[in-house]
Motif scaffolding. Structure first.
Motif, mmCIF file in Angstrom:
data_model
loop_
_atom_site.group_PDB
_atom_site.id
_atom_site.type_symbol
_atom_site.label_atom_id
_atom_site.label_comp_id
_atom_site.label_asym_id
_atom_site.label_seq_id
_atom_site.Cartn_x
_atom_site.Cartn_y
_atom_site.Cartn_z
ATOM 1 N N VAL A 191 0.827 -1.210 0.000
ATOM 2 C CA VAL A 191 0.000 0.000 0.000
ATOM 3 C C VAL A 191 0.866 1.266 0.000
ATOM 4 C CG1 VAL A 191 -0.258 0.191 2.523
ATOM 5 C CG2 VAL A 191 -2.090 1.010 1.012
ATOM 6 N N GLY A 228 -1.632 4.517 -4.505
ATOM 7 C CA GLY A 228 -2.478 5.617 -4.041
ATOM 8 C C GLY A 228 -1.665 6.751 -3.448
ATOM 9 N N SER A 229 -2.038 7.169 -2.235
ATOM 10 C CA SER A 229 -1.308 8.256 -1.563
ATOM 11 C C SER A 229 -0.031 7.762 -0.890
ATOM 12 C CB SER A 229 -2.204 8.906 -0.500
ATOM 13 O OG SER A 229 -2.439 8.002 0.564
ATOM 14 N N ASN A 251 -0.021 6.180 1.901
ATOM 15 C CA ASN A 251 -0.278 6.101 3.334
ATOM 16 C C ASN A 251 -0.751 4.708 3.704
ATOM 17 O OD1 ASN A 251 -2.207 6.569 5.842
ATOM 18 N ND2 ASN A 251 -0.732 8.230 5.774
ATOM 19 N N THR A 295 -8.040 4.826 4.735
ATOM 20 C CA THR A 295 -8.536 5.502 3.526
ATOM 21 C C THR A 295 -7.767 5.051 2.294
ATOM 22 O OG1 THR A 295 -9.239 7.430 4.797
ATOM 23 C CG2 THR A 295 -8.909 7.745 2.434
ATOM 24 N N ASN A 296 -6.445 5.020 2.396
ATOM 25 C CA ASN A 296 -5.659 4.594 1.241
ATOM 26 C C ASN A 296 -5.825 3.099 0.982
ATOM 27 O OD1 ASN A 296 -3.902 5.323 -0.934
ATOM 28 N ND2 ASN A 296 -2.256 4.258 0.137
ATOM 29 N N ARG A 353 -8.830 2.727 -1.059
ATOM 30 C CA ARG A 353 -8.567 3.092 -2.461
ATOM 31 C C ARG A 353 -7.855 1.962 -3.198
ATOM 32 N NH1 ARG A 353 -6.072 8.147 -0.467
ATOM 33 N NH2 ARG A 353 -7.725 9.680 -0.376
ATOM 34 N N VAL A 354 -6.883 1.363 -2.523
ATOM 35 C CA VAL A 354 -6.001 0.387 -3.178
ATOM 36 C C VAL A 354 -6.607 -1.015 -3.202
ATOM 37 C CG1 VAL A 354 -3.740 -0.748 -2.985
ATOM 38 C CG2 VAL A 354 -3.924 1.724 -2.638
#
Length: 192
Positions: free
Chosen positions: A30, A34-35, A37, A41-42, A45-46
């Motif tokens: 991770v 994405g970000s 992080n 939240t990330n 996303r991932v």
């Protein structure tokens, strides 16, 4: 005993559930997606919303469980409870296993506050939900939740040390969100 509990809090907080769950769910790191992080939240996303929800729960638990243990072993010692909660939060933000590059601490702070100042945690969670639904920005939701938690803790904390911890966690979250704050001010923060 307190030193051992603080160490336990830090080590529990430093478990990188975001990295572990994303590796298990998608076979990716991770931190490279994405970000970058390791937070929920990330991960969402991932690796998807279910993986993100799992990380949210695990990151909250790693804040709550060491504090619950400290409450059992050292009742009536709010400074001990605060020290262990802060250690768990710092473990998440600065995990020894990831060269001190961790997450932003929101879910872990939620877990700590759920144990010590439950009304503050619930107020923060409610504000987060509303802000994210309206603005579709997790960072804005997290920062708004922090403000709500601090204000609520000031009125509902069973000990002044707990209200102080709420403010201290929020101050650290301002620092961990410094890049997000810059993007929010420039109106370039990512929505989801």
């Amino acid at each position: 005993m307190l030193a051992a509990l603080i160490l336990l809090g830090y080590l529990a907080g430093s478990i990188p559930f975001g990295v572990l769950v994303t590796r298990w769910a998608r076979g990716v790191d991770v931190r490279a997606e994405g970000s970058g992080n390791i937070g929920a939240t990330n991960v969402a996303r991932v690796a998807g919303k279910k993986a993100g929800a799992l990380v949210l729960g695990l990151d909250a638990l790693k804040g709550a469980l060491p504090v619950l243990l400290t409450l059992q072993l050292m009742p009536g010692e709010p400074r001990a409870h605060v020290s262990v909660g802060l250690a768990a939060f710092l473990g998440h933000c600065f995990p020894v296993w990831l060269k001190l590059r961790g997450g932003k601490g929101v879910a872990t702070a939620l877990g700590v506050l759920l144990v010590l100042v439950p009304w503050a945690a619930l107020a923060g969670a409610a504000v987060y939900g509303v802000v994210v639904k309206v603005a579709r920005m997790s960072s804005l939701g997290s920062l708004s939740a922090g403000v709500a938690a601090v204000v609520t803790a000031a009125f509902t904390a069973a000990a002044p040390e707990y209200a102080f911890l709420s403010g201290l966690l929020f101050a650290f979250m301002l620092w961990t969100h410094r890049e997000n704050i810059g993007r929010l001010l420039r109106r370039t923060e990512r929505r989801f």
